[in-house]
Write an enzyme that holds these catalytic residues in place. Sequence first.
Site, mmCIF file in Angstrom:
data_model
loop_
_atom_site.group_PDB
_atom_site.id
_atom_site.type_symbol
_atom_site.label_atom_id
_atom_site.label_comp_id
_atom_site.label_asym_id
_atom_site.label_seq_id
_atom_site.Cartn_x
_atom_site.Cartn_y
_atom_site.Cartn_z
ATOM 1 N N TYR A 109 3.666 6.447 1.594
ATOM 2 C CA TYR A 109 4.721 7.046 0.786
ATOM 3 C C TYR A 109 4.238 8.166 -0.124
ATOM 4 C CZ TYR A 109 6.361 2.247 1.737
ATOM 5 O OH TYR A 109 6.684 1.050 2.313
ATOM 6 N N PRO A 141 0.823 -1.210 0.000
ATOM 7 C CA PRO A 141 0.000 0.000 0.000
ATOM 8 C C PRO A 141 0.860 1.264 0.000
ATOM 9 C CG PRO A 141 -0.837 -1.573 1.590
ATOM 10 C CD PRO A 141 0.460 -2.127 1.076
ATOM 11 N N CYS A 142 0.474 2.221 -0.824
ATOM 12 C CA CYS A 142 1.312 3.398 -1.034
ATOM 13 C C CYS A 142 0.917 4.600 -0.186
ATOM 14 C CB CYS A 142 1.292 3.792 -2.503
ATOM 15 S SG CYS A 142 -0.348 4.310 -3.082
ATOM 16 N N GLN A 143 -0.133 4.504 0.622
ATOM 17 C CA GLN A 143 -0.604 5.670 1.361
ATOM 18 C C GLN A 143 0.486 6.304 2.211
ATOM 19 O OE1 GLN A 143 -2.136 2.759 1.110
ATOM 20 N NE2 GLN A 143 -4.348 2.945 1.061
#
Length: 191
Positions: free
Chosen positions: A85, A81-83
């Site tokens: 970054y 999950p990129c939240q």
Amino acid sequence: MKKYNVMDLFAGVGGLSYGFAHNDAFRILAANEIEHDISVAYTMNHPGVNMLNCSIDQLTPEMLEKATGGQKVDIVVGGPPCQSYSTLGKRQMDGRANLFKEYKRILQILQPTAFIFENVSGLLSMDGGRLFPKIQDEFKSIGYDLKFQVLDAVNYGVPQHRDRVILVGFKGVNEFEYPTATHGPGLIPWV
């Protein structure tokens, strides 16, 4: 023709799996997605793939053995999950920011020849630029030779700009070559 077996981590609805599913050289054996509804959508998109709907930290060697039918996994793909970054988010070093450690754990269990780790370009500047080298060091410590580039999906036929860090690891010498752009000035027009 040899088929290379693939496992998709943090699979979502199957975006990374899509390219592998449409290439006869690859067979996707299993995928992992924590969100139930999203895992159902993945299964609708990739009905022949064994879906493990649970948190990645719950995956055991036995579960992976069963899901892959005891077959060797050649390539692991996935983008945590990129939240944490994303430059559009809060950019916190929270639990999600450290999910690369679970990715590493699965690599240690499956021992694939190669892996593809995909994420937003904000990963490169996370934690004052210290996180990405730490991630690379973790993967190197288990025997992978690494290469990375930031690619913009618009240059490959996707109808939007999506800069992504694509980190590719190989056991032994990494001879992977990133694809050249197919769309843009002097090429196929952007979609």
